[in-house]
Design a protein around this motif. Structure first.
Motif, PDB file in Angstrom:
ATOM      1  N   LEU A   1      40.218  25.687  33.549  1.00 25.41           N
ATOM      2  CA  LEU A   1      38.981  26.466  33.554  1.00 25.41           C
ATOM      3  C   LEU A   1      38.488  26.714  34.973  1.00 25.41           C
ATOM      4  O   LEU A   1      37.918  27.773  35.271  1.00 25.41           O
ATOM      5  CB  LEU A   1      37.900  25.741  32.743  1.00 25.41           C
ATOM      6  N   ALA A   2      38.722  25.759  35.870  1.00 25.12           N
ATOM      7  CA  ALA A   2      38.289  25.938  37.262  1.00 25.12           C
ATOM      8  C   ALA A   2      39.027  27.094  37.922  1.00 25.12           C
ATOM      9  O   ALA A   2      38.447  27.873  38.688  1.00 25.12           O
ATOM     10  CB  ALA A   2      38.517  24.641  38.043  1.00 25.12           C
ATOM     11  N   GLN A   3      40.314  27.238  37.627  1.00 26.32           N
ATOM     12  CA  GLN A   3      41.088  28.343  38.201  1.00 26.32           C
ATOM     13  C   GLN A   3      40.607  29.688  37.645  1.00 26.32           C
ATOM     14  O   GLN A   3      40.529  30.679  38.375  1.00 26.32           O
ATOM     15  CB  GLN A   3      42.577  28.145  37.894  1.00 26.32           C
ATOM     16  N   HIS A  20      41.371  32.939  40.361  1.00 22.45           N
ATOM     17  CA  HIS A  20      42.759  32.750  40.809  1.00 22.45           C
ATOM     18  C   HIS A  20      43.641  32.451  39.599  1.00 22.45           C
ATOM     19  O   HIS A  20      44.064  31.312  39.376  1.00 22.45           O
ATOM     20  CB  HIS A  20      42.835  31.619  41.837  1.00 22.45           C
ATOM     21  N   THR A  21      43.907  33.496  38.791  1.00 28.98           N
ATOM     22  CA  THR A  21      44.661  33.299  37.549  1.00 28.98           C
ATOM     23  C   THR A  21      46.140  33.606  37.694  1.00 28.98           C
ATOM     24  O   THR A  21      46.935  33.177  36.874  1.00 28.98           O
ATOM     25  CB  THR A  21      44.086  34.193  36.433  1.00 28.98           C
ATOM     26  N   GLY A  22      46.505  34.367  38.699  1.00 30.34           N
ATOM     27  CA  GLY A  22      47.892  34.776  38.849  1.00 30.34           C
ATOM     28  C   GLY A  22      48.299  35.882  37.894  1.00 30.34           C
ATOM     29  O   GLY A  22      49.470  36.271  37.847  1.00 30.34           O
ATOM     30  N   ARG A  55      33.071  34.477  38.061  1.00 32.86           N
ATOM     31  CA  ARG A  55      33.367  34.654  39.483  1.00 32.86           C
ATOM     32  C   ARG A  55      32.108  34.556  40.336  1.00 32.86           C
ATOM     33  O   ARG A  55      32.156  34.155  41.499  1.00 32.86           O
ATOM     34  CB  ARG A  55      34.026  36.012  39.709  1.00 32.86           C
ATOM     35  N   ALA A  56      30.978  34.958  39.730  1.00 33.50           N
ATOM     36  CA  ALA A  56      29.723  34.924  40.493  1.00 33.50           C
ATOM     37  C   ALA A  56      29.217  33.508  40.707  1.00 33.50           C
ATOM     38  O   ALA A  56      28.388  33.284  41.596  1.00 33.50           O
ATOM     39  CB  ALA A  56      28.663  35.753  39.779  1.00 33.50           C
ATOM     40  N   PHE A  64      38.120  46.096  41.093  1.00 31.71           N
ATOM     41  CA  PHE A  64      37.203  44.992  41.366  1.00 31.71           C
ATOM     42  C   PHE A  64      37.894  43.910  42.190  1.00 31.71           C
ATOM     43  O   PHE A  64      37.284  43.313  43.086  1.00 31.71           O
ATOM     44  CB  PHE A  64      36.675  44.397  40.062  1.00 31.71           C
ATOM     45  N   ALA A  65      39.182  43.678  41.895  1.00 37.95           N
ATOM     46  CA  ALA A  65      39.930  42.688  42.669  1.00 37.95           C
ATOM     47  C   ALA A  65      40.072  43.112  44.131  1.00 37.95           C
ATOM     48  O   ALA A  65      40.128  42.273  45.028  1.00 37.95           O
ATOM     49  CB  ALA A  65      41.310  42.477  42.046  1.00 37.95           C
TER      50      ALA A  65
END
Length: 550
Positions: free
Chosen positions: A65-67, A72-74, A316-317, A450-451
């Protein structure tokens, strides 16, 4: 093929307590489940994309969940964009074909077909094993939504009393927003079942149930009186009109007069003939331009680019994933609340004022979201981001409320009302297809854009909101309270023809009741089945025995 599928009987099956307003509002609300399912599909895919087990099953990476919270999911953002946007492109294609289905099979059978296709898509997604299955399920789902998004507004306009068009289309959009709200809360509830895959399969079970309810209701839903009369089912058309707008009494003088008006107008329309696709653009260029433009701005002003990825962007925010899902549910409730003022006031205040107010409000909200996202990106991940995340959440709430009150329902209302009845199905198909096309564009470009540019994405949406304000101010006439004749003069694409037929005047290719000739219209013979009768200003007791029995 399609004519063979057309219903042959339309028997009355409503108890006395149900006719009138209960049947009218139930038909409007339950038909609007078609729009609720579109809203639900937005929230389902948004909630799934922050689920570790979903990302692992569909895209491969095994994440924490932190990733996911850090972004940063890849996962390739273009692949994610294709998965989200494939629904929109099949809905875009289906919108054109559904014009013929709606005209040939009828409004309720078109809704039944859309519900069935949607149900099949939901079943596929409940048991999906990989990305290919998800892609196929969403593509099939898009076909069902394309049919429903074009047909439901037509049904709403054709069953609504003439003075309440804004109310009924707003009810439809309220259900769309409610579908999104339901999916947000369902998504949050099932999220608590992690790490089991039911955390993202469960919402699809609810999705299938919604489609099943709509499918079953279409066996009880009345066909619209206009479609029945147009296709020769005059007895049934009169009865349905009495059931929807009266107390079921087909001898009611007001119902008979409304039926006379409808039948005479349809008779003249049939002589004029249905417009072809070429005639639609040639005879009604300004109306097509208005319908297409408002639907384009409805998407480029950014609502779906925000809703499809709302939990992800809130995470992300600075919020945790569970908080992002919870706050997405709160946003959804505010989205529903935004439609309420529209339901009560768009018919009196007017379409232009709602759209202008909406554009200005969206500009301010987009500016705030962009600035806060820039600030959040400059901070390290952790609790230090939370004050900025709270501000971003507040800005999203303002954006969602303003959009729900303006650029959400108003474009669908305008698209449904500006076209004359003989061109309504094709005109609405073009408008709906435009909405789906730009829905696809925004859903496809949002993840990679957005990325790449982060908060600057909101300023691109801001530019569209500014442009929409300019368009409404310069090119959007007020349509509330306008008669068909006045709309012809407003758009300047009709040439008045001084031809009066039995109390009606043909204005270009529209049929308008002449007020000074109401008396003549009320004496028109009405043929229903093998019977004929004349209407006149009288009380029910003044009607002869044959007319009361009718």
């Amino acid at each position: 093929m399609f004519p063979k599928l057309q219903s042959r009987t339309f028997k009355r099956r409503y108890p006395k307590w149900m006719v009138g307003k209960p049947l009218l509002y139930a038909s409007s609300a339950l038909a609007s489940l078609g729009d609720a399912m579109f809203g639900y599909s937005q929230g389902v895919i948004a909630a799934a994309q922050v689920q570790p087990s979903f990302i692992h099953r569909m895209y491969g990476p095994d994440l924490t969940l932190a990733q996911i919270q850090s972004g940063h999911t890849g996962v390739n953002p273009f692949l994610q964009a294709i998965v989200v946007s494939c629904l929109s492109i099949t809905a875009f294609i289906a919108s054109f074909f559904s014009a013929h289905i709606c005209d040939i099979l009828g409004r309720r059978l078109a809704i039944r077909a859309g519900a069935l296709i949607y149900f099949i898509a939901a079943i596929i997604q409940i048991g999906m094993a990989n990305l290919a299955t998800l892609f196929v399920g969403r593509c099939i789902q898009g076909v069902g939504l394309g049919i429903l998004s074009m047909t439901v507004p037509i049904l709403q306009c054709e069953i609504a009393p003439g003075h309440s068009r804004g109310l009924f289309v707003s009810i439809e959009y309220f259900f769309l927003n409610s579908g999104y709200a339901l999916s947000a809360w369902i998504g949050y509830g099932f999220f608590l079942a992690m790490p089991s895959e039911i955390s993202w399969r469960g919402p699809y079970i609810v999705q299938a149930c919604l489609a099943a309810v709509l499918f079953v209701w279409t066996f009880y839903m009345p066909e619209t009186p206009r479609w029945l009369v147009q296709h020769g089912y005059k007895d049934e058309g009169l009865q349905v009109l009495a059931d929807l707008h009266g107390n079921g009494d087909i001898s009611d003088p007001m119902i008979i007069k409304e039926f006379v008006d409808m039948e005479t107008a349809i008779s003249i329309e049939n002589k004029l003939g249905q417009v072809s696709w070429r005639e639609l653009f040639k005879q009604y260029p300004k109306r097509v331009m208005l319908g297409v433009s408002v639907q384009q701005f409805a998407q480029t002003n950014g609502v779906n680019a925000i809703l499809y990825f709302l939990p992800e962007n809130l995470a992300r925010a600075g919020f945790s994933v569970s908080e992002a899902l919870l706050y997405s549910g709160a946003c959804a409730m505010i989205y529903c609340a935004g439609t309420i003022p529209t339901m009560f006031w768009i018919d009196t205040v007017g379409r232009r004022k709602f759209l202008l107010f909406g554009s200005v409000g969206l500009v301010g909200a987009c500016a705030a979201m962009g600035a806060l996202q820039y600030h959040a990106d400059s901070l390290p991940y952790g609790k230090g981001r939370l004050p900025t995340a709270d501000g971003l959440f507040a800005a999203v709430c303002i954006y969602i409320f303003v959009y729900g009150a303006s650029w959400g329902p108003a474009p669908w209302l305008l698209s449904a009302e500006v076209f004359p009845v003989r061109a309504r199905a094709k005109g609405m198909a073009v408008a709906a297809a435009t909405n789906w096309f730009f829905n696809f564009i925004l859903a496809f470009i949002a993840p990679p854009l957005f990325a790449a540019i982060h908060g600057a994405f909101y300023f691109i949406l801001l530019a569209s909101c500014l442009a929409s304000a300019g368009f409404v101010y310069v090119a959007c006439p007020e349509t509330s309270g306008k008669t068909l004749e006045e709309l012809g003069e407003v758009f300047g694409d009709q040439e008045a023809v001084d031809e009066k037929v039995d109390g009606y005047r043909v204005v270009g290719t529209e049929v308008v009741l002449e007020p000074e000739l109401v008396g003549a219209a009320e004496m028109l013979p009405v043929r229903v089945g093998s019977r004929s009768m004349a209407t006149r200003k009288s009380s029910k007791s003044d009607l002869g025995k044959d007319e009361r029995d009718f």
